[in-house]
Structure formats: structure tokens, C-alpha cells
Write a protein that holds these residues in place. Structure first.
Motif, PDB file in Angstrom:
ATOM      1  N   GLU A 181      33.185  81.768  44.217  1.00 39.40           N
ATOM      2  CA  GLU A 181      33.177  82.210  45.610  1.00 39.40           C
ATOM      3  C   GLU A 181      34.099  81.363  46.487  1.00 39.40           C
ATOM      4  O   GLU A 181      34.273  81.638  47.668  1.00 39.40           O
ATOM      5  N   GLY A 182      34.671  80.298  45.893  1.00 38.19           N
ATOM      6  CA  GLY A 182      35.626  79.470  46.629  1.00 38.19           C
ATOM      7  C   GLY A 182      35.003  78.339  47.423  1.00 38.19           C
ATOM      8  O   GLY A 182      35.594  77.890  48.412  1.00 38.19           O
ATOM      9  N   ASP A 183      33.843  77.863  46.997  1.00 34.93           N
ATOM     10  CA  ASP A 183      33.175  76.756  47.687  1.00 34.93           C
ATOM     11  C   ASP A 183      33.977  75.468  47.451  1.00 34.93           C
ATOM     12  O   ASP A 183      33.938  74.883  46.370  1.00 34.93           O
ATOM     13  N   ARG A 184      34.694  75.011  48.463  1.00 32.99           N
ATOM     14  CA  ARG A 184      35.597  73.861  48.296  1.00 32.99           C
ATOM     15  C   ARG A 184      34.834  72.554  48.101  1.00 32.99           C
ATOM     16  O   ARG A 184      35.261  71.693  47.340  1.00 32.99           O
ATOM     17  N   ALA A 185      33.722  72.395  48.804  1.00 32.85           N
ATOM     18  CA  ALA A 185      32.935  71.169  48.645  1.00 32.85           C
ATOM     19  C   ALA A 185      32.454  71.053  47.212  1.00 32.85           C
ATOM     20  O   ALA A 185      32.536  69.973  46.606  1.00 32.85           O
ATOM     21  N   ARG A 186      31.979  72.171  46.658  1.00 31.87           N
ATOM     22  CA  ARG A 186      31.524  72.169  45.271  1.00 31.87           C
ATOM     23  C   ARG A 186      32.684  71.857  44.328  1.00 31.87           C
ATOM     24  O   ARG A 186      32.537  71.125  43.356  1.00 31.87           O
ATOM     25  N   SER A 187      33.846  72.432  44.614  1.00 31.21           N
ATOM     26  CA  SER A 187      35.015  72.179  43.771  1.00 31.21           C
ATOM     27  C   SER A 187      35.359  70.698  43.742  1.00 31.21           C
ATOM     28  O   SER A 187      35.661  70.137  42.676  1.00 31.21           O
ATOM     29  N   ASN A 188      35.280  70.039  44.890  1.00 24.64           N
ATOM     30  CA  ASN A 188      35.571  68.604  44.936  1.00 24.64           C
ATOM     31  C   ASN A 188      34.549  67.811  44.146  1.00 24.64           C
ATOM     32  O   ASN A 188      34.898  66.848  43.452  1.00 24.64           O
ATOM     33  N   PHE A 189      33.273  68.196  44.243  1.00 25.53           N
ATOM     34  CA  PHE A 189      32.232  67.539  43.453  1.00 25.53           C
ATOM     35  C   PHE A 189      32.572  67.630  41.967  1.00 25.53           C
ATOM     36  O   PHE A 189      32.500  66.641  41.220  1.00 25.53           O
ATOM     37  N   TRP A 190      32.941  68.835  41.535  1.00 23.01           N
ATOM     38  CA  TRP A 190      33.163  69.063  40.110  1.00 23.01           C
ATOM     39  C   TRP A 190      34.453  68.422  39.602  1.00 23.01           C
ATOM     40  O   TRP A 190      34.515  68.004  38.433  1.00 23.01           O
ATOM     41  N   ILE A 191      35.463  68.326  40.447  1.00 23.48           N
ATOM     42  CA  ILE A 191      36.696  67.651  40.026  1.00 23.48           C
ATOM     43  C   ILE A 191      36.419  66.176  39.744  1.00 23.48           C
ATOM     44  O   ILE A 191      36.820  65.633  38.704  1.00 23.48           O
ATOM     45  N   ARG A 192      35.722  65.518  40.668  1.00 19.48           N
ATOM     46  CA  ARG A 192      35.382  64.109  40.458  1.00 19.48           C
ATOM     47  C   ARG A 192      34.461  63.951  39.249  1.00 19.48           C
ATOM     48  O   ARG A 192      34.609  63.004  38.460  1.00 19.48           O
ATOM     49  N   HIS A 193      33.529  64.877  39.113  1.00 18.67           N
ATOM     50  CA  HIS A 193      32.603  64.821  37.979  1.00 18.67           C
ATOM     51  C   HIS A 193      33.345  64.994  36.658  1.00 18.67           C
ATOM     52  O   HIS A 193      33.063  64.289  35.677  1.00 18.67           O
ATOM     53  N   ALA A 194      34.306  65.914  36.623  1.00 21.96           N
ATOM     54  CA  ALA A 194      35.059  66.173  35.394  1.00 21.96           C
ATOM     55  C   ALA A 194      35.831  64.935  34.949  1.00 21.96           C
ATOM     56  O   ALA A 194      35.955  64.665  33.740  1.00 21.96           O
ATOM     57  N   ILE A 195      36.342  64.176  35.901  1.00 25.36           N
ATOM     58  CA  ILE A 195      37.043  62.934  35.554  1.00 25.36           C
ATOM     59  C   ILE A 195      36.083  61.964  34.876  1.00 25.36           C
ATOM     60  O   ILE A 195      36.409  61.333  33.862  1.00 25.36           O
ATOM     61  N   GLY A 196      34.869  61.853  35.412  1.00 23.42           N
ATOM     62  CA  GLY A 196      33.869  60.978  34.806  1.00 23.42           C
ATOM     63  C   GLY A 196      33.443  61.450  33.436  1.00 23.42           C
ATOM     64  O   GLY A 196      33.277  60.642  32.508  1.00 23.42           O
ATOM     65  N   VAL A 197      33.259  62.753  33.288  1.00 21.16           N
ATOM     66  CA  VAL A 197      32.872  63.314  31.982  1.00 21.16           C
ATOM     67  C   VAL A 197      33.961  63.022  30.948  1.00 21.16           C
ATOM     68  O   VAL A 197      33.671  62.640  29.805  1.00 21.16           O
TER      69      VAL A 197
END
Length: 323
Positions: free
Chosen positions: A171-187
Motif C-alpha cells: 500500500e506504500g506505507d513509507r514508515a513501514r518500509s523504513n522499518f523493514w529496510i533497517r531490519h533487513a540490514i540487521g537480518v
């Protein structure tokens, strides 16, 4: 005596939360958890497989308890430091920032168990229940037993959470996208350490650490809440749990946590014993004698009707249960 009056008999949150700059008990606990994780993943080939799985699952669940602790303002007065302690995604699937946001919403106690307002509710609206279909309802009933929650529960929790998050991202939730980008780096960093550096097979980490750890977490959350007319009576107490109490950082004494969420984990047992009579009065006597008592009651029996009593004719959405 009313529930509100009983709550006033407890020490104030401000008096219980007056801490030094650093809670060393929690700081040391963080070192033990992260050090244990690094040590276990490094030396895993020298240990029996059963030991690796048992310790791996324990450490992931313990890390989740630590994350819960830092969400509530420990072990320092600096949120950035606390968030840095809780951020590393050892469980892989749950971004700390999303956990924090949802869990603090869960602490609006007047909405506890509500499938629309409480992100951690295990209940469904009638409309959500109907949408599951025959197979889905059968799986949901199975998941409402303790046996099903331990075996099937982690898969249901993780898949449903990821599906909801995927919908938000699409749906284009930018806040969620930022959460997941940072999370993906940690993963990525966790998996490089585990697989590339330590040589552990991915299946072993996913099952022995992530899945078993999620199952232990599901044990904690299984009987924490159930609907009652007064919101204070929706939160349980599980006594006499020495081992699991340490694993869950005494969240098994859950009504105390909801009444005074800022109390650090190492102060909870003594505070509970000091105010047990008041706390049992507050929660209407929703108390279990250890997790064996929970298992005796619900191992093959549903904990409750999954349809929330206030939403059995609602057209609302399914709850977003992930903790």
C-alpha cells in the motif's frame, strides 16, 4: 473494594521507577544473552544437536524478553541506547521498531484483548472468524489449545504477521518500509555471522533457534490474557515458575506488569509477593499454579472461544496477533 481502588493500594509508578542511570542487572543480562548467542553459534559443532536446539531456542526467547524490557525504558534513561540494545534481529522475522510500536499500543489496558484495538489480541471478530472458512477455523481451534500453540502457533504467528506487513508495504506505507529496510540490514548481518562465519546450516537456525524460540514465547503469551468485563481482570498470573520466570523476566506475573509497566524485571518477584493479595483482587483471581497447571487445563482444550464477545456480530478486520 473496586479494581480501581485496589490499584491505588499499589506503590506509585514513579516511586517504583526511580532508578540509577544504569540498571546493571539488565545490562549484564544483555551481555549474557548476546555473549551466549555468539558463543553458541561459534561452538555449535562441538555440542550435541539437542543441546544446540535447547540453548538456541532459550536464547531467542530470552532475547525477546530483553527486547520487551528495553521497550519499557530499561536499562538506561536514554531511549536511543535502550533501542540499540533491543534492535539486533536475532529472531529474524520481527522488526524491533514494529514490536515496540505494537506493544506500547497493547498497553492501553482499557482495550486489552480487543481484536481491533489491541495488536496482541488472540481473539477474532465474527467477520474475521467467518472469513477463515472451515479449514481455517479448524486450524484456529487447534491453535487455541496449548499443544497447538506450541507446535503450530509459531508458524501461524509469523506467517500472519508477515502477510499483514506485506499488505502495508504494497500500500506504500513509507514508515513501514523504513522499518523493514533497517531490519533487513540487521537480518543480513545475523545470517552472515551464523551461516558464512560459523558454518551453521540455515535449517538449524530457522528451526532450532527461531522456531523453538517462538514456541517458548508462545508459551508465555498463551494464558496471559482472556476477556472479562473489567479490563483489570483480563490479565493473568502464573505463579511458581522459577525457570520460566527467569526466561520470561517475570512477565508470568503479568498483572503486576500491566499495573506498573515501568518496574524492572528483577524487582517484580519481591514486589509481587509484597502485594499479592491486592494483585489477585485486582485481576479477579485469574491465577495459575505454574505452567504445568496451564498445560493440565488447556493442553488439548481451547483456552477460550476465539470470537471476541464484543465483536460477534461485527464486520471488523481480523486481529494482528504477533506477540
Amino acid at each position: 473494594m473496586s479494581n480501581s481502588r485496589s490499584s491505588e493500594d499499589l506503590p506509585s509508578q514513579s516511586s517504583l521507577s526511580s532508578i540509577t542511570r544504569i540498571e546493571w542487572q539488565t545490562a549484564v543480562l544483555a551481555l549474557v544473552i548476546y555473549g551466549g548467542f555468539l558463543g553458541l553459534t561459534w561452538f555449535w559443532q562441538s555440542l550435541p544437536l539437542a543441546v544446540v536446539i535447547a540453548l538456541g531456542g532459550w536464547l531467542i526467547a530470552w532475547h525477546g524478553s530483553l527486547q520487551h524490557e528495553v521497550i519499557h525504558g530499561h536499562p538506561t534513561r536514554n531511549r536511543s541506547i535502550n533501542d540499540a540494545i533491543g534492535w539486533p534481529p536475532l529472531s529474524l522475522w520481527l522488526p524491533y521498531a514494529i514490536y515496540r510500536e505494537g506493544h506500547l499500543t497493547h498497553h492501553r489496558d482499557e482495550h486489552l484483548t480487543d481484536p481491533i484495538e489491541d495488536p496482541e489480541s488472540s481473539y477474532l471478530t465474527q467477520a474475521g472468524w467467518d472469513r477463515l472458512g472451515l479449514v481455517g477455523r479448524s486450524l484456529a481451534r487447534w491453535n487455541s489449545t496449548l499443544f497447538g500453540r506450541l507446535i503450530l502457533g509459531p508458524l501461524v504467528m509469523i506467517v500472519s504477521f508477515l502477510a499483514q506487513e506485506a499488505a502495508l508495504l504494497l500500500e506504500g506505507d513509507r514508515a513501514r518500509s523504513n522499518f523493514w529496510i533497517r531490519h533487513a540490514i540487521g537480518v543480513a548481518a545475523v545470517l552472515v555471522w551464523v551461516i558464512a562465519v560459523c558454518g551453521m546450516p540455515l535449517w538449524l537456525y530457522l528451526f532450532g533457534f527461531v522456531y523453538v524460540g517462538a514456541a517458548l514465547t508462545r508459551l508465555r503469551s498463551y494464558a496471559e490474557h482472556r476477556y472479562a468485563d473489567h479490563h483489570d481482570e483480563r490479565t493473568a498470573i502464573v505463579e511458581n515458575s522459577t525457570l520460566f520466570g527467569l526466561l520470561f523476566l517475570y512477565n508470568n506475573l503479568h498483572v503486576l506488569h500491566h499495573q506498573r509497566p515501568g518496574v524492572p524485571w528483577y524487582r517484580i518477584p519481591a514486589l509481587y509477593q509484597r502485594h499479592k493479595q491486592t494483585l489477585v483482587l485486582i485481576n479477579g483471581g485469574l491465577i495459575y499454579d505454574g505452567y504445568l497447571d496451564v498445560a493440565r487445563r488447556y493442553f488439548f482444550r481451547p483456552h477460550d472461544d476465539l470470537r471476541h464477545p464484543l465483536h460477534r456480530s461485527s464486520s471488523s478486520m481480523i486481529s494482528s496477533e504477533y506477540l
